[in-house]
Write a protein that holds these residues in place. Structure first.
Motif, PDB file in Angstrom:
ATOM      1  N   ARG A  10      -6.131   5.185  -8.098  1.00 47.17           N
ATOM      2  CA  ARG A  10      -5.771   4.649  -6.767  1.00 47.17           C
ATOM      3  C   ARG A  10      -6.973   3.800  -6.084  1.00 47.17           C
ATOM      4  NH1 ARG A  10      -3.051  10.139  -3.627  1.00 47.17           N
ATOM      5  NH2 ARG A  10      -1.065   9.527  -4.052  1.00 47.17           N
ATOM      6  N   ALA A  11      -8.180   4.326  -6.480  1.00 42.75           N
ATOM      7  CA  ALA A  11      -9.412   3.516  -6.167  1.00 42.75           C
ATOM      8  C   ALA A  11      -9.133   2.079  -6.576  1.00 42.75           C
ATOM      9  CB  ALA A  11     -10.352   4.043  -6.647  1.00 42.75           C
ATOM     10  N   VAL A  12      -8.910   1.909  -8.007  1.00 46.97           N
ATOM     11  CA  VAL A  12      -8.646   0.600  -8.370  1.00 46.97           C
ATOM     12  C   VAL A  12      -7.745  -0.347  -7.902  1.00 46.97           C
ATOM     13  CG1 VAL A  12      -8.198  -0.754 -10.428  1.00 46.97           C
ATOM     14  CG2 VAL A  12      -9.427   1.468 -10.692  1.00 46.97           C
ATOM     15  N   TRP A  13      -6.351   0.348  -7.642  1.00 47.75           N
ATOM     16  CA  TRP A  13      -5.631  -0.628  -6.939  1.00 47.75           C
ATOM     17  C   TRP A  13      -5.886  -0.817  -5.483  1.00 47.75           C
ATOM     18  CZ3 TRP A  13      -2.949   1.224  -2.896  1.00 47.75           C
ATOM     19  CH2 TRP A  13      -2.684   2.489  -2.795  1.00 47.75           C
ATOM     20  N   MET A  14      -6.417   0.117  -4.987  1.00 46.85           N
ATOM     21  CA  MET A  14      -6.863  -0.167  -3.438  1.00 46.85           C
ATOM     22  C   MET A  14      -7.833  -1.095  -3.358  1.00 46.85           C
ATOM     23  SD  MET A  14      -7.180   3.656  -1.933  1.00 46.85           S
ATOM     24  CE  MET A  14      -5.703   4.920  -1.581  1.00 46.85           C
ATOM     25  N   LEU A  15      -8.788  -1.298  -4.176  1.00 43.01           N
ATOM     26  CA  LEU A  15      -9.651  -2.433  -4.187  1.00 43.01           C
ATOM     27  C   LEU A  15      -9.234  -3.814  -4.235  1.00 43.01           C
ATOM     28  CD1 LEU A  15     -12.745  -3.081  -4.068  1.00 43.01           C
ATOM     29  CD2 LEU A  15     -12.826  -2.899  -6.628  1.00 43.01           C
ATOM     30  N   VAL A  16      -8.323  -3.888  -5.398  1.00 41.21           N
ATOM     31  CA  VAL A  16      -7.585  -5.092  -5.597  1.00 41.21           C
ATOM     32  C   VAL A  16      -6.536  -5.690  -4.477  1.00 41.21           C
ATOM     33  CG1 VAL A  16      -5.754  -6.241  -7.098  1.00 41.21           C
ATOM     34  CG2 VAL A  16      -7.569  -4.971  -8.170  1.00 41.21           C
ATOM     35  N   LEU A  44      11.030 -16.626  -1.885  1.00 41.29           N
ATOM     36  CA  LEU A  44       9.548 -16.843  -1.835  1.00 41.29           C
ATOM     37  C   LEU A  44       8.795 -15.641  -1.638  1.00 41.29           C
ATOM     38  CD1 LEU A  44       6.924 -18.525  -2.752  1.00 41.29           C
ATOM     39  CD2 LEU A  44       7.253 -19.668  -0.397  1.00 41.29           C
ATOM     40  N   PHE A  45       9.415 -15.082  -0.264  1.00 40.21           N
ATOM     41  CA  PHE A  45       8.892 -13.864   0.036  1.00 40.21           C
ATOM     42  C   PHE A  45       8.920 -12.654  -0.922  1.00 40.21           C
ATOM     43  CE2 PHE A  45      10.538  -9.553   2.045  1.00 40.21           C
ATOM     44  CZ  PHE A  45       9.343  -9.135   2.455  1.00 40.21           C
ATOM     45  N   ALA A  46      10.255 -12.573  -1.645  1.00 42.07           N
ATOM     46  CA  ALA A  46      10.425 -11.453  -2.481  1.00 42.07           C
ATOM     47  C   ALA A  46       9.508 -11.689  -3.665  1.00 42.07           C
ATOM     48  CB  ALA A  46      11.977 -11.297  -3.105  1.00 42.07           C
ATOM     49  N   ALA A  47       9.245 -12.768  -4.128  1.00 43.83           N
ATOM     50  CA  ALA A  47       8.251 -13.150  -5.405  1.00 43.83           C
ATOM     51  C   ALA A  47       6.833 -12.972  -4.959  1.00 43.83           C
ATOM     52  CB  ALA A  47       8.355 -14.861  -5.633  1.00 43.83           C
ATOM     53  N   GLY A  48       6.452 -13.186  -3.795  1.00 48.30           N
ATOM     54  CA  GLY A  48       5.351 -12.733  -3.137  1.00 48.30           C
ATOM     55  C   GLY A  48       4.924 -11.338  -3.224  1.00 48.30           C
ATOM     56  N   ILE A  49       5.794 -10.607  -2.666  1.00 46.98           N
ATOM     57  CA  ILE A  49       5.555  -9.107  -2.327  1.00 46.98           C
ATOM     58  C   ILE A  49       5.694  -8.369  -3.682  1.00 46.98           C
ATOM     59  CG2 ILE A  49       7.858  -8.533  -1.613  1.00 46.98           C
ATOM     60  CD1 ILE A  49       6.700  -6.461   0.359  1.00 46.98           C
ATOM     61  N   THR A  50       6.548  -8.561  -4.469  1.00 48.59           N
ATOM     62  CA  THR A  50       6.821  -8.234  -6.004  1.00 48.59           C
ATOM     63  C   THR A  50       5.472  -8.114  -6.577  1.00 48.59           C
ATOM     64  OG1 THR A  50       7.885  -9.798  -6.797  1.00 48.59           O
ATOM     65  CG2 THR A  50       9.371  -8.159  -6.081  1.00 48.59           C
ATOM     66  N   SER A  51       4.728  -9.471  -6.794  1.00 49.89           N
ATOM     67  CA  SER A  51       3.561  -9.530  -7.462  1.00 49.89           C
ATOM     68  C   SER A  51       2.374  -8.964  -6.727  1.00 49.89           C
ATOM     69  CB  SER A  51       3.651 -10.971  -7.664  1.00 49.89           C
ATOM     70  OG  SER A  51       4.272 -11.871  -8.468  1.00 49.89           O
ATOM     71  N   ALA A  52       2.576  -8.914  -5.483  1.00 52.13           N
ATOM     72  CA  ALA A  52       1.309  -8.136  -4.622  1.00 52.13           C
ATOM     73  C   ALA A  52       1.431  -6.692  -4.876  1.00 52.13           C
ATOM     74  CB  ALA A  52       1.814  -8.307  -3.188  1.00 52.13           C
ATOM     75  N   ILE A  53       2.650  -6.077  -5.353  1.00 52.95           N
ATOM     76  CA  ILE A  53       2.700  -4.506  -5.688  1.00 52.95           C
ATOM     77  C   ILE A  53       2.207  -4.526  -7.328  1.00 52.95           C
ATOM     78  CG2 ILE A  53       4.286  -2.901  -6.145  1.00 52.95           C
ATOM     79  CD1 ILE A  53       6.017  -4.140  -3.661  1.00 52.95           C
ATOM     80  N   PHE A  73       0.807  -1.190   0.116  1.00 50.33           N
ATOM     81  CA  PHE A  73       0.133  -0.177   0.077  1.00 50.33           C
ATOM     82  C   PHE A  73       0.890   1.251  -0.007  1.00 50.33           C
ATOM     83  CE2 PHE A  73      -2.267   3.328   2.046  1.00 50.33           C
ATOM     84  CZ  PHE A  73      -3.469   3.498   1.287  1.00 50.33           C
ATOM     85  N   VAL A  74       1.831   1.323   0.842  1.00 49.54           N
ATOM     86  CA  VAL A  74       2.800   2.465   0.912  1.00 49.54           C
ATOM     87  C   VAL A  74       3.470   2.827  -0.285  1.00 49.54           C
ATOM     88  CG1 VAL A  74       5.057   3.382   2.124  1.00 49.54           C
ATOM     89  CG2 VAL A  74       3.051   2.382   3.514  1.00 49.54           C
ATOM     90  N   LEU A  75       3.912   1.933  -0.819  1.00 50.82           N
ATOM     91  CA  LEU A  75       4.789   1.847  -2.086  1.00 50.82           C
ATOM     92  C   LEU A  75       3.848   2.399  -3.084  1.00 50.82           C
ATOM     93  CD1 LEU A  75       7.205  -1.068  -1.920  1.00 50.82           C
ATOM     94  CD2 LEU A  75       7.796   1.292  -2.151  1.00 50.82           C
ATOM     95  N   LEU A  76       2.789   1.780  -3.376  1.00 48.76           N
ATOM     96  CA  LEU A  76       1.718   2.175  -4.573  1.00 48.76           C
ATOM     97  C   LEU A  76       1.144   3.658  -4.038  1.00 48.76           C
ATOM     98  CD1 LEU A  76      -0.117  -1.275  -5.145  1.00 48.76           C
ATOM     99  CD2 LEU A  76       1.177   0.167  -6.757  1.00 48.76           C
ATOM    100  N   TYR A  77       0.979   3.754  -2.859  1.00 49.11           N
ATOM    101  CA  TYR A  77       0.268   5.229  -2.636  1.00 49.11           C
ATOM    102  C   TYR A  77       1.309   6.432  -2.960  1.00 49.11           C
ATOM    103  CZ  TYR A  77      -2.781   8.601  -0.371  1.00 49.11           C
ATOM    104  OH  TYR A  77      -3.668   9.661  -0.339  1.00 49.11           O
ATOM    105  N   LEU A  78       2.382   6.080  -2.452  1.00 49.12           N
ATOM    106  CA  LEU A  78       3.449   7.158  -3.027  1.00 49.12           C
ATOM    107  C   LEU A  78       3.396   7.742  -4.549  1.00 49.12           C
ATOM    108  CD1 LEU A  78       6.727   5.908  -1.079  1.00 49.12           C
ATOM    109  CD2 LEU A  78       5.153   7.858  -0.342  1.00 49.12           C
ATOM    110  N   GLY A  79       3.132   6.744  -5.030  1.00 50.31           N
ATOM    111  CA  GLY A  79       2.940   7.253  -6.613  1.00 50.31           C
ATOM    112  C   GLY A  79       3.894   7.500  -7.230  1.00 50.31           C
ATOM    113  N   ASN A  80       5.192   7.204  -6.848  1.00 48.40           N
ATOM    114  CA  ASN A  80       6.404   7.734  -7.548  1.00 48.40           C
ATOM    115  C   ASN A  80       7.226   6.596  -8.110  1.00 48.40           C
ATOM    116  OD1 ASN A  80       9.188   8.294  -7.790  1.00 48.40           O
ATOM    117  ND2 ASN A  80       8.948   9.898  -6.280  1.00 48.40           N
ATOM    118  N   ALA A 118      12.441  -0.139  -5.509  1.00 47.28           N
ATOM    119  CA  ALA A 118      12.168  -1.114  -4.517  1.00 47.28           C
ATOM    120  C   ALA A 118      12.177  -2.220  -5.248  1.00 47.28           C
ATOM    121  CB  ALA A 118      10.822  -0.431  -3.706  1.00 47.28           C
ATOM    122  N   LEU A 119      11.252  -2.297  -6.400  1.00 47.60           N
ATOM    123  CA  LEU A 119      11.244  -3.656  -7.085  1.00 47.60           C
ATOM    124  C   LEU A 119      12.603  -4.126  -7.709  1.00 47.60           C
ATOM    125  CD1 LEU A 119       7.699  -3.080  -8.799  1.00 47.60           C
ATOM    126  CD2 LEU A 119       8.268  -4.693  -6.873  1.00 47.60           C
TER     127      LEU A 119
END
Length: 409
Positions: free
Chosen positions: A320-326, A285-294, A139-146, A153-154
């Protein structure tokens, strides 16, 4: 080296998107079930992904528009346009929401392999605390929108994931001559066809075509930058493919067949190669999960805004509303343990159908001089594209066959 880092584009984001927990699981099962015999399928997948992602990148750099925008503007028939938009929105937005739970759960599995169970009970409900933590990071990485922050990060997570899986593969001391044999000599072991199709399907991802075309215009704005976009795509996809191969190689070293997921693989490696192997795999596996989660919510936002003619600015409320919902659907499903089987089945079917449709449209639009001018596909690119289209149709039939048992192939 400094110049190379300066010209890194969205390629690592594309690699991060296709190497999720699903890919890790499919590669694990391929290695456990068939050893090195299906490595050639990964090579085929890498080539197919490079061809299609190069087209998507070229479309973004030259037209400075995303693939969803191109679909909306180039299909003139209103009925076909409406059908295409509905299908794409259903498959990508709803599909990514369904798969987001799997992405977050994959990251949690990696962490739990190291720290143990993370369930906490609140008012009688069991909630997975780590799912919420991963969701907050995304959420934080996506909300920054930078874009630059997101990219850096990725890139870090992809490098971490690559090193983790590479070290795991090296620890298992594989036979390199057998690996080369598996990569360059196609074999079709008994009951291996569905796994071959799964390896291709988990690498050649429809939503990545939308994500790539939308992100390259954040980085490059001139036709002269096309060479950087191509190099970025080539390096990232090859790196991603090598990571997938490393997972197959690691899994091939396990003697038991009682492995159903990457978490099982991590446990299976420990008695043979020590706890270090387990930890490296868990980090991967953690890195694979969090990168795809973003990347999954990000791709869904680009698709929805492109199809519905909304602003694709990462700071816009609708984006923002679309990615927040997903992301919210993923966090709730992963933290509560709910498995939306019917939604995931729907996502499988629609994505299976969508791949040849999107690949076909992409090849069609890449031959339109009104969009790309002198940068349309050449004969070689069209031949490769048509071959990949044929493979994607086979994948689509196999997906329908698997879900509905239609005996189509």
């Amino acid at each position: 080296m400094q110049n190379w880092f300066k010209n890194i584009g969205p390629g690592p984001l594309v690699a991060a998107a296709f190497i999720g927990p699903g890919t890790v699981t499919v590669c694990t099962l391929a290695g456990v079930g068939f050893g090195y015999a299906l490595l050639w399928a990964m090579l085929l997948s890498i080539i197919a992904t490079i061809v299609l992602q190069e087209m998507a990148a070229r479309l973004g750099v030259i037209s400075q528009n995303g693939l969803a925008h191109a679909i909306r503007s180039e299909i003139k028939n209103p009925v076909i346009k409406a059908f295409a938009i509905i299908l794409i929105l259903s498959a990508i937005v709803i599909g990514n929401a369904a798969y987001e739970a799997g992405n977050i759960s994959g990251g949690v599995l990696g962490l739990e392999t190291i720290v143990g169970n993370s369930n906490i009970t609140i008012a009688g409900f069991s909630i997975n605390f780590l799912s919420i933590v991963i969701g907050i990071i995304a959420f934080v990485l996506l909300y920054l929108g930078n874009y630059k922050v997101l990219q850096n990060a990725l890139v870090f997570l992809v490098i971490l994931m690559s090193l983790a899986f590479l070290i795991t593969a090296i620890i298992t001391k594989p036979n390199f001559s057998e690996i080369l044999n598996g990569v360059f000599i196609p074999k079709f072991p008994k009951d291996g066809m569905l796994t071959v199709i799964a390896l291709i399907g988990t690498t050649v991802v429809p939503y990545n075509l939308f994500l790539h075309a939308s992100l390259v215009k954040q980085k490059w704005h001139n036709k002269s930058d096309l060479k950087y976009a191509r190099k970025d795509t080539l390096v990232a996809v090859v790196l991603g493919g090598l990571v997938s191969m490393c997972i197959i190689i690691s899994a091939a070293s396990i003697q038991t067949q009682d492995i159903n997921s990457a978490a099982d693989l991590a446990k299976g490696l420990e008695p043979l190669f020590g706890s270090f192997a387990k930890y490296f795999l868990a980090i991967g596996l953690f890195a694979a999960g969090i990168t795809s989660a973003i990347t999954a919510p990000l791709a869904a936002a680009y698709v929805a805004t492109g199809c519905l003619a909304w602003s694709t600015n990462m700071h816009s409320k609708k984006f923002r509303a679309v990615w927040m919902l997903v992301l919210l659907v993923g966090i709730l499903s992963a933290s509560s343990g709910i498995k939306s089987i019917e939604i995931i089945k729907f996502a499988q079917v629609t994505n299976g159908i969508l791949l040849p449709i999107i690949a076909g449209f992409l090849i069609w639009v890449m031959n339109k001089k009104s969009v790309l001018g002198a940068h349309v596909n050449n004969v070689k690119q069209n031949i490769f594209g048509i071959i990949i289209l044929g493979i994607s149709i086979l994948l689509s039939l196999a997906t329908l066959n698997k879900v509905f048992q239609l005996n189509l192939i």
